[in-house]
Every structure is written in structure tokens, then in C-alpha cells.
Design an enzyme around this catalytic site. Structure first.
Site, mmCIF file in Angstrom:
data_model
loop_
_atom_site.group_PDB
_atom_site.id
_atom_site.type_symbol
_atom_site.label_atom_id
_atom_site.label_comp_id
_atom_site.label_asym_id
_atom_site.label_seq_id
_atom_site.Cartn_x
_atom_site.Cartn_y
_atom_site.Cartn_z
ATOM 1 C CB SER A 78 -0.982 0.004 1.172
ATOM 2 O OG SER A 78 -0.316 0.213 2.382
ATOM 3 C CG ASN A 79 3.600 2.682 2.994
ATOM 4 O OD1 ASN A 79 3.397 3.870 3.230
ATOM 5 N ND2 ASN A 79 3.420 1.734 3.913
ATOM 6 C CG HIS A 117 9.343 0.854 12.388
ATOM 7 N ND1 HIS A 117 9.463 -0.491 12.113
ATOM 8 C CD2 HIS A 117 9.055 0.958 13.702
ATOM 9 C CE1 HIS A 117 9.249 -1.169 13.232
ATOM 10 N NE2 HIS A 117 9.007 -0.313 14.199
ATOM 11 C CB ILE A 154 18.238 -7.054 7.994
ATOM 12 C CG1 ILE A 154 17.041 -6.941 8.939
ATOM 13 C CG2 ILE A 154 19.389 -6.173 8.471
ATOM 14 C CD1 ILE A 154 17.282 -7.443 10.328
ATOM 15 C CG MET A 193 8.709 -7.961 6.152
ATOM 16 S SD MET A 193 8.912 -6.803 7.530
ATOM 17 C CE MET A 193 7.301 -6.057 7.622
ATOM 18 C CG ASP A 196 13.175 -0.676 12.546
ATOM 19 O OD1 ASP A 196 13.203 -0.530 11.315
ATOM 20 O OD2 ASP A 196 12.559 -1.606 13.102
HETATM 21 C C1 GAR Z 1 3.730 -0.837 6.914
HETATM 22 O O1 GAR Z 1 2.915 -0.647 8.037
HETATM 23 C C2 GAR Z 1 5.166 -0.501 7.240
HETATM 24 O O2 GAR Z 1 5.293 0.571 8.131
HETATM 25 C C3 GAR Z 1 5.609 -1.786 7.889
HETATM 26 O O3 GAR Z 1 5.039 -2.799 7.101
HETATM 27 C C4 GAR Z 1 3.804 -2.317 6.550
HETATM 28 C C5 GAR Z 1 3.835 -2.531 5.057
HETATM 29 O O4 GAR Z 1 2.594 -2.240 4.511
HETATM 30 N N1 GAR Z 1 7.037 -1.873 7.937
HETATM 31 C C6 GAR Z 1 7.695 -2.475 8.912
HETATM 32 O O5 GAR Z 1 7.160 -2.996 9.856
HETATM 33 C C7 GAR Z 1 9.204 -2.452 8.756
HETATM 34 N N2 GAR Z 1 9.833 -2.734 9.992
HETATM 35 P P1 GAR Z 1 2.420 -2.076 2.946
HETATM 36 O O6 GAR Z 1 3.026 -3.331 2.297
HETATM 37 O O7 GAR Z 1 0.931 -2.031 2.755
HETATM 38 O O8 GAR Z 1 3.124 -0.831 2.500
#
Ligand code: GAR
Length: 194
Positions: free
Chosen positions: A21-22, A114, A97, A95, A150
Site C-alpha cells: 500500500s505504501n 516503520h 535486513i 522484511m 530501525d
Molecule cells: C507498513 O505498516 C510498514 O510501516 C511496515 O510494514 C507495513 C507494510 O505495509 N514496515 C515495517 O514494519 C518495517 N519494519 P504495505 O506493504 O501495505 O506498505
């Protein structure tokens, strides 16, 4: 003649592992008239990442990395980044590193989002831990990526109120909405400082 001074067209790669979604949100922002960046490449360690459908829809180059061997995987990613002339990397729910050597190659040019008020709640299962600790606020943070998880310098952060009846799903959805506002702003901010 259009005035060329100040025009920037920064090539961005987005790294994802899941929903994306991002990723789609950054794509949409890149289409805005005043946008100073283009999403040129998406990298995923997960061939089933739902977000990859947006690459197809918007004809963005995609590269799936199998991550069986870390050194080779990062070598493949770097070669793809070079080929596509990438200047900034946005991690968006990626996900894996990145190694110190990889980060050095893109020093100061990798950012991450994050879902917590860093430096609090680094790592996984953020919302569950926040709720277990009866916090009143959580939020989201965009930060530079350094060699510690992070822990890089914060670019922008948004505080979000926690409600009494919040579940981790409800909280995560609410924070995600703020992520979609925060990430493009943070990207714009670092581009204007380049
Ligand atoms: C988001 O909430 C992002 O902040 C988190 O994963 C989600 C991805 O959502 N990231 C982490 O937890 C990284 N440590 P998305 O695939 O819908 O963008």
C-alpha cells in the site's frame, strides 16, 4: 522555454515484501504535477507479494530476489539499481535486513517507514507490543537506514492516538493512513535537500 533550474527528476526504487500500500501510494504521488521523483524499479524478496500487481499495472520494472544467498542477492540488487540509475531507495514493508556493505554503497540514500514512534518499538509485531504496554500513543516514522535495525536518523514522524477499544488490526489500519501521508512528505523533504 521552460525554466530548467530547480527541476529534479530523481529515480526511486521501492523495496517491498507484501501488500504494497505504501508502494502504490508513492506511485500515485510520483504522478503529481509537482513531483520530483519517478518510481523506476520495485524489488521484492517475495514473488507472491501482492504489491507486485502495481508494477504490472504501471509498467514499472520489477525484480524478484530469492535471497537464498545473501551476498549474491545483494549483488543482483545492486546491479539492477545501477542499470536503472536509481538515486534513492524507499523500503516499504521490506522484511529483509540490508547488510552494512549494501548500505555503504547507498549511504544516506536509503529510507524506511516503520509503524511506531521510533526509537520506541523497533522490529516486528509493533502494534501488539504497543497495546500490551497500554501506551496512549503510537505512530509512524520515516528514517534513514543505517547498519542498526530501525535506528537511523529520523526524517519525519507522526503521533497517532490509541483508543480504548483498539485491536492491533484497527491500530495498524489507522497508522497506515498516516504512513501514506508521511512517506511522500519525507521523500519530498530529502529530495529537496539533495
Ligand atoms: C507498513 O505498516 C510498514 O510501516 C511496515 O510494514 C507495513 C507494510 O505495509 N514496515 C515495517 O514494519 C518495517 N519494519 P504495505 O506493504 O501495505 O506498505
Amino acid at each position: 522555454m521552460p525554466k530548467l533550474t530547480g527541476i529534479k527528476n530523481i529515480n526511486v526504487a521501492v523495496f517491498i515484501s507484501g501488500t504494497g500500500s505504501n508502494f502504490i501510494n508513492l506511485i500515485e504521488h510520483s504522478f503529481k504535477k509537482k513531483s520530483k521523483f519517478k518510481i523506476k524499479l520495485v524489488i521484492s524478496n517475495n514473488p507472491k507479494a501482492k504489491g507486485l500487481k502495481y508494477a504490472k499495472k504501471y509498467k514499472i520494472k520489477k525484480k524478484i530476489i530469492n535471497y537464498k544467498n545473501l551476498k549474491n542477492s545483494e549483488k543482483d540488487i545492486l546491479s539492477e539499481l545501477d542499470k536503472t540509475n536509481i538515486q534513492i531507495i524507499c523500503l516499504a514493508g521490506f522484511m529483509k535486513i540490508l547488510t552494512v556493505n549494501f548500505i555503504k554503497r547507498f549511504k544516506g540514500k536509503i529510507i524506511n517507514i516503520h509503524p511506531s514512534l521510533l526509537p520506541k518499538y523497533k522490529g516486528l509485531n509493533t502494534h501488539e507490543r504497543v497495546l500490551d504496554n497500554n501506551e496512549n500513543y503510537s505512530g509512524c516514522t520515516v528514517h534513514y537506514v543505517n547498519s542498526k535495525l530501525d535506528a537511523g536518523k529520523i526524517i519525519l514522524q507522526k503521533k497517532v492516538k490509541i483508543f480504548k477499544n483498539d485491536s492491533s488490526e484497527k491500530l495498524s489500519k489507522r497508522i497506515l493512513k498516516h504512513e501514506h501521508l508521511l512517506y511522500p512528505r519525507a521523500l519530498k523533504k530529502i529530495i529537496s535537500s539533495l
